[in-house]
Design a protein around this motif. Structure first.
Motif, PDB file in Angstrom:
ATOM      1  N   ILE A  53      50.115   9.396  58.872  1.00  0.00           N
ATOM      2  CA  ILE A  53      49.253  10.555  58.622  1.00  0.00           C
ATOM      3  C   ILE A  53      47.937  10.403  59.382  1.00  0.00           C
ATOM      4  N   VAL A  54      47.361   9.210  59.345  1.00  0.00           N
ATOM      5  CA  VAL A  54      46.115   8.955  60.070  1.00  0.00           C
ATOM      6  C   VAL A  54      46.344   9.067  61.575  1.00  0.00           C
ATOM      7  N   LEU A  55      47.459   8.532  62.067  1.00  0.00           N
ATOM      8  CA  LEU A  55      47.759   8.622  63.497  1.00  0.00           C
ATOM      9  C   LEU A  55      47.972  10.067  63.938  1.00  0.00           C
ATOM     10  N   ALA A  56      48.634  10.869  63.119  1.00  0.00           N
ATOM     11  CA  ALA A  56      48.846  12.278  63.457  1.00  0.00           C
ATOM     12  C   ALA A  56      47.519  13.027  63.496  1.00  0.00           C
ATOM     13  N   ALA A  57      46.644  12.759  62.523  1.00  0.00           N
ATOM     14  CA  ALA A  57      45.337  13.417  62.515  1.00  0.00           C
ATOM     15  C   ALA A  57      44.514  13.015  63.736  1.00  0.00           C
ATOM     16  N   THR A  58      44.584  11.759  64.116  1.00  0.00           N
ATOM     17  CA  THR A  58      43.877  11.286  65.309  1.00  0.00           C
ATOM     18  C   THR A  58      44.436  11.943  66.560  1.00  0.00           C
ATOM     19  N   ILE A  72      49.028  22.718  78.683  1.00  0.00           N
ATOM     20  CA  ILE A  72      50.393  22.687  78.163  1.00  0.00           C
ATOM     21  C   ILE A  72      50.826  21.266  77.824  1.00  0.00           C
ATOM     22  N   ALA A  73      50.603  20.324  78.719  1.00  0.00           N
ATOM     23  CA  ALA A  73      51.060  18.941  78.506  1.00  0.00           C
ATOM     24  C   ALA A  73      50.434  18.303  77.270  1.00  0.00           C
ATOM     25  N   PRO A  74      49.104  18.350  77.098  1.00  0.00           N
ATOM     26  CA  PRO A  74      48.555  17.733  75.888  1.00  0.00           C
ATOM     27  C   PRO A  74      49.063  18.370  74.594  1.00  0.00           C
ATOM     28  N   ILE A  75      49.250  19.687  74.614  1.00  0.00           N
ATOM     29  CA  ILE A  75      49.723  20.373  73.410  1.00  0.00           C
ATOM     30  C   ILE A  75      51.165  19.993  73.104  1.00  0.00           C
ATOM     31  N   VAL A  76      52.011  19.968  74.124  1.00  0.00           N
ATOM     32  CA  VAL A  76      53.423  19.623  73.917  1.00  0.00           C
ATOM     33  C   VAL A  76      53.558  18.180  73.420  1.00  0.00           C
ATOM     34  N   ILE A  77      52.847  17.263  74.034  1.00  0.00           N
ATOM     35  CA  ILE A  77      52.907  15.863  73.620  1.00  0.00           C
ATOM     36  C   ILE A  77      52.401  15.711  72.191  1.00  0.00           C
ATOM     37  N   THR A  78      51.324  16.403  71.851  1.00  0.00           N
ATOM     38  CA  THR A  78      50.789  16.332  70.489  1.00  0.00           C
ATOM     39  C   THR A  78      51.798  16.857  69.481  1.00  0.00           C
ATOM     40  N   VAL A  79      52.427  17.974  69.774  1.00  0.00           N
ATOM     41  CA  VAL A  79      53.424  18.540  68.860  1.00  0.00           C
ATOM     42  C   VAL A  79      54.592  17.581  68.678  1.00  0.00           C
ATOM     43  N   LEU A  80      55.070  16.974  69.767  1.00  0.00           N
ATOM     44  CA  LEU A  80      56.195  16.047  69.676  1.00  0.00           C
ATOM     45  C   LEU A  80      55.845  14.804  68.858  1.00  0.00           C
ATOM     46  N   VAL A  81      54.670  14.239  69.100  1.00  0.00           N
ATOM     47  CA  VAL A  81      54.279  13.026  68.384  1.00  0.00           C
ATOM     48  C   VAL A  81      54.038  13.322  66.907  1.00  0.00           C
ATOM     49  N   VAL A  82      53.384  14.427  66.604  1.00  0.00           N
ATOM     50  CA  VAL A  82      53.144  14.785  65.205  1.00  0.00           C
ATOM     51  C   VAL A  82      54.472  15.077  64.498  1.00  0.00           C
ATOM     52  N   ALA A  83      55.403  15.720  65.177  1.00  0.00           N
ATOM     53  CA  ALA A  83      56.725  15.965  64.589  1.00  0.00           C
ATOM     54  C   ALA A  83      57.440  14.645  64.310  1.00  0.00           C
ATOM     55  N   TYR A  84      57.313  13.684  65.205  1.00  0.00           N
ATOM     56  CA  TYR A  84      57.903  12.361  64.992  1.00  0.00           C
ATOM     57  C   TYR A  84      57.295  11.703  63.758  1.00  0.00           C
ATOM     58  N   TYR A  85      55.985  11.791  63.618  1.00  0.00           N
ATOM     59  CA  TYR A  85      55.325  11.194  62.455  1.00  0.00           C
ATOM     60  C   TYR A  85      55.753  11.876  61.161  1.00  0.00           C
ATOM     61  N   ILE A  86      55.965  13.182  61.197  1.00  0.00           N
ATOM     62  CA  ILE A  86      56.416  13.905  60.007  1.00  0.00           C
ATOM     63  C   ILE A  86      57.825  13.457  59.621  1.00  0.00           C
ATOM     64  N   VAL A  87      58.699  13.315  60.602  1.00  0.00           N
ATOM     65  CA  VAL A  87      60.062  12.845  60.331  1.00  0.00           C
ATOM     66  C   VAL A  87      60.027  11.418  59.790  1.00  0.00           C
ATOM     67  N   TYR A  88      59.186  10.584  60.381  1.00  0.00           N
ATOM     68  CA  TYR A  88      59.052   9.202  59.926  1.00  0.00           C
ATOM     69  C   TYR A  88      58.576   9.152  58.477  1.00  0.00           C
ATOM     70  N   PHE A  89      57.566   9.936  58.154  1.00  0.00           N
ATOM     71  CA  PHE A  89      57.043   9.979  56.793  1.00  0.00           C
ATOM     72  C   PHE A  89      58.096  10.520  55.828  1.00  0.00           C
ATOM     73  N   GLY A  90      58.831  11.523  56.255  1.00  0.00           N
ATOM     74  CA  GLY A  90      59.909  12.054  55.417  1.00  0.00           C
ATOM     75  C   GLY A  90      60.991  11.019  55.153  1.00  0.00           C
ATOM     76  N   ALA A  91      61.323  10.228  56.173  1.00  0.00           N
ATOM     77  CA  ALA A  91      62.313   9.170  55.991  1.00  0.00           C
ATOM     78  C   ALA A  91      61.793   8.103  55.030  1.00  0.00           C
ATOM     79  N   LEU A  92      60.512   7.788  55.112  1.00  0.00           N
ATOM     80  CA  LEU A  92      59.939   6.812  54.187  1.00  0.00           C
ATOM     81  C   LEU A  92      60.041   7.288  52.751  1.00  0.00           C
ATOM     82  N   ILE A  93      59.746   8.560  52.537  1.00  0.00           N
ATOM     83  CA  ILE A  93      59.807   9.102  51.180  1.00  0.00           C
ATOM     84  C   ILE A  93      61.240   9.064  50.648  1.00  0.00           C
TER      85      ILE A  93
END
Length: 72
Positions: free
Chosen positions: A44-49, A7-28
């Motif tokens: 994008i590279v950090l989210a994939a990693t 549960i913990a790795p999945i939740v943390i991954t979802v939160l971090v990837v969501a943050y990166y998506i919001v960040y990328f959206g703000a950049l655009i």
């Protein structure tokens, strides 16, 4: 019992990837397309990693290697 440890790795991954998506959206929205794409490659590279590391961790938990630092 092992599924509770996933549960913990999945939740943390979802939160971090969501943050990166919001960040990328703000950049655009805030920058010119060219700069947004150039600067957007990093999140994008950090989210994939992050997703790759989460998948590796889930495989470790499923195989029984719950304490991966214990072997060193």
């Amino acid at each position: 019992m092992r599924y509770r440890k996933m549960i913990a790795p999945i939740v943390i991954t979802v939160l971090v990837v969501a943050y990166y998506i919001v960040y990328f959206g703000a950049l655009i929205c805030l920058l010119d397309r060219t700069w947004a794409i150039l600067l957007g490659i990093i999140p994008i590279v950090l989210a994939a990693t992050m997703i790759d590391v989460c998948i590796q961790r889930i495989k470790e938990i499923r195989s029984g290697e719950e304490d991966d630092l214990g072997k060193y």
